[in-house]
Design an enzyme around this catalytic site. Structure first.
Site, PDB file in Angstrom:
ATOM      1  N   LYS A  42       0.838  -1.215   0.000  1.00 49.86           N
ATOM      2  CA  LYS A  42       0.000   0.000   0.000  1.00 49.86           C
ATOM      3  C   LYS A  42       0.869   1.260   0.000  1.00 49.86           C
ATOM      4  O   LYS A  42       2.066   1.193   0.307  1.00 49.86           O
ATOM      5  CB  LYS A  42      -0.905  -0.016   1.227  1.00 49.86           C
ATOM      6  CG  LYS A  42      -0.145  -0.072   2.528  1.00 49.86           C
ATOM      7  CD  LYS A  42      -0.995  -0.610   3.652  1.00 49.86           C
ATOM      8  CE  LYS A  42      -0.206  -0.519   4.958  1.00 49.86           C
ATOM      9  NZ  LYS A  42      -0.877  -1.196   6.053  1.00 49.86           N
ATOM     10  N   TYR A 251      15.485  30.809   6.394  1.00 48.43           N
ATOM     11  CA  TYR A 251      14.303  31.539   6.853  1.00 48.43           C
ATOM     12  C   TYR A 251      14.411  31.863   8.345  1.00 48.43           C
ATOM     13  O   TYR A 251      14.771  31.013   9.152  1.00 48.43           O
ATOM     14  CB  TYR A 251      13.047  30.692   6.642  1.00 48.43           C
ATOM     15  CG  TYR A 251      12.513  30.752   5.225  1.00 48.43           C
ATOM     16  CD1 TYR A 251      12.161  31.966   4.639  1.00 48.43           C
ATOM     17  CD2 TYR A 251      12.346  29.589   4.494  1.00 48.43           C
ATOM     18  CE1 TYR A 251      11.673  32.004   3.346  1.00 48.43           C
ATOM     19  CE2 TYR A 251      11.848  29.619   3.197  1.00 48.43           C
ATOM     20  CZ  TYR A 251      11.509  30.834   2.634  1.00 48.43           C
ATOM     21  OH  TYR A 251      11.027  30.880   1.355  1.00 48.43           O
TER      22      TYR A 251
HETATM   23  C1  LIG Z   1      -0.030  -1.961   6.739  1.00 47.89           C
HETATM   24  C2  LIG Z   1      -0.535  -3.249   7.231  1.00 47.89           C
HETATM   25  C3  LIG Z   1       0.354  -4.313   7.443  1.00 47.89           C
HETATM   26  C4  LIG Z   1       1.850  -4.159   7.388  1.00 47.89           C
HETATM   27  O1  LIG Z   1       2.279  -3.560   8.616  1.00 47.89           O
HETATM   28  P1  LIG Z   1       3.801  -3.220   8.941  1.00 47.89           P
HETATM   29  O2  LIG Z   1       3.748  -2.677  10.327  1.00 47.89           O
HETATM   30  O3  LIG Z   1       4.233  -2.201   7.949  1.00 47.89           O
HETATM   31  O4  LIG Z   1       4.569  -4.483   8.824  1.00 47.89           O
HETATM   32  C5  LIG Z   1      -0.192  -5.543   7.772  1.00 47.89           C
HETATM   33  N1  LIG Z   1      -1.528  -5.697   7.913  1.00 47.89           N
HETATM   34  C6  LIG Z   1      -2.408  -4.685   7.751  1.00 47.89           C
HETATM   35  C7  LIG Z   1      -3.858  -4.919   7.940  1.00 47.89           C
HETATM   36  C8  LIG Z   1      -1.939  -3.421   7.423  1.00 47.89           C
HETATM   37  O5  LIG Z   1      -2.804  -2.412   7.288  1.00 47.89           O
END
Ligand SMILES: *Cc1c(COP(=O)(O)O)cnc(C)c1O
Length: 351
Positions: A42, A251
């Site tokens: 994702k 800045y």
């Molecule tokens: C993002 C996610 C993962 C992966 O988690 P990490 O902490 O990045 O290993 C696994 N399961 C779900 C449901 C997630 O949303």
């Protein structure tokens, strides 16, 4: 008249180590024991580039991928031909036209999504059960009372709220899921993200779902020696300049030189995810020297002190200190934010 396209190179780049990515997956796969080890892709593969990550992990043998939305799924399906893809946010009414008949599976999260999928005769799906995080998922009570009856479930999963800590709630969440074994049509149970894998064998169940550790994040100290950094950030010097004692830099003049100094102004700023919390605490690397960030990080530019590097010039490249656990400590950002915040201006260069 046709205008010839001229390729314009970027003055900043992310170097991505494909061997480290695959090595991290293999390590997590080994730690998952007999469970299958998947990969969370994702948010554009946590900012690295989901397609490039997917191709490499599918090649290494990963067969279960996870994205958040159907747009992400649509982009990835063509590059992971033989593998499964699960869409963590489930199905909205607007997703159904694509989702029904897609090879990807929704992870159903709500009674409404369950109803929608069943009524459409959607076919294979996954289901998220909430076991205490109170983020996404149907309740254990709803599962017990038959909400999922008649669904063709591949994976029944839950998500750990605190897998990076040693708390009793981890085991309670896992047990709440395993108590449902045999009570639905699910072929597999899954609880562990990256940190969950490090909690030990009893969390692997049938399928693990690492994300951050694939990309060089160290989810728990146990993994520190085994997870390799995947991302290196490099940027070109746009200007070299000398400031005198008393001069201010950047800045609001938050830095005022107490002596003459050599500075380099870098093609990197908060629009590239190098946020202002690196002001006064971040650093660049060149020739084995740590070159501290001076003054405020601005949108597109960052100043560093290069007193120790007389041989750095306009146009030279320097690396930015971005070892994830260390950069997280310095900046106060999470390792996840450090990766997913990287912007669109970088060239992403895989080796
Ligand atoms: C993002 C996610 C993962 C992966 O988690 P990490 O902490 O990045 O290993 C696994 N399961 C779900 C449901 C997630 O949303």
């Amino acid at each position: 008249m046709s205008v010839p396209t001229i390729e314009i190179s970027a003055p900043l780049r992310i170097r991505l180590d494909g061997d480290a990515l695959v090595g991290n997956w293999r390590w997590l796969d080994a730690r998952s024991g007999s469970a299958a080890c998947g990969a969370a892709l994702k948010a554009n593969g946590y900012g690295l580039g989901a397609r490039e990550v997917a191709i490499r992990l599918a090649d290494a043998g990963c067969r279960d991928f996870f994205v958040a939305t159907w747009a992400e799924a649509q982009a990835l399906l063509p590059v992971i031909d033989g593998a499964a893809l699960s869409v963590l946010h489930g199905v909205r009414a607007d997703d159904m036209a694509f989702a029904v008949g897609s090879r990807a599976r929704p992870v159903l999260n709500t009674p409404e999504q369950v109803r929608r999928w069943r009524e459409a005769g959607g076919g294979a799906c996954d289901v998220m059960v909430d076991t205490g995080m109170n983020r996404l998922g149907v309740s254990v009570a709803d599962v017990a009372s038959g909400l999922l009856d008649g669904l063709e479930i591949e994976t029944l999963m839950t998500h750990l709220a605190s897998a990076d800590e040693d708390l009793p709630v981890n085991g309670l969440q896992r047990d709440a899921l395993t108590d449902l074994r045999g009570k639905t049509s699910a072929r597999r149970l899954s609880v562990a993200n990256s940190a969950g894998i490090c909690l030990g064998d009893s969390y692997a169940l049938d399928l693990t779902r690492p994300g951050i550790a694939l990309y060089g994040g160290v989810p728990r100290m146990e993994a520190a020696g085994d997870i390799r950094q995947v991302v290196a950030i490099e940027t070109q010097i746009l200007q070299r300049r000398r400031v005198a004692a008393g001069d201010m830099v950047g800045y609001n003049g938050t830095f005022r030189a107490t002596r003459a100094m050599e500075l380099a102004i870098l093609n990197l700023g908060y629009a590239d995810g190098y946020l202002r919390c690196f002001s006064g605490t971040g650093y660049a690397l060149a020739g084995g020297h740590e070159l501290p960030v001076i003054g405020r990080v601005s949108m597109d530019l960052t100043a560093i002190c290069i007193d120790t590097c007389s041989d750095l010039h306009e146009g030279d490249w320097v690396e930015i200190g971005y070892d994830l656990p260390d950069a997280a400590m310095r900046s106060g950002l999470s390792q996840y934010e450090l990766l997913t915040g990287l912007g669109q201006r970088y060239a992403r260069v895989w080796s």
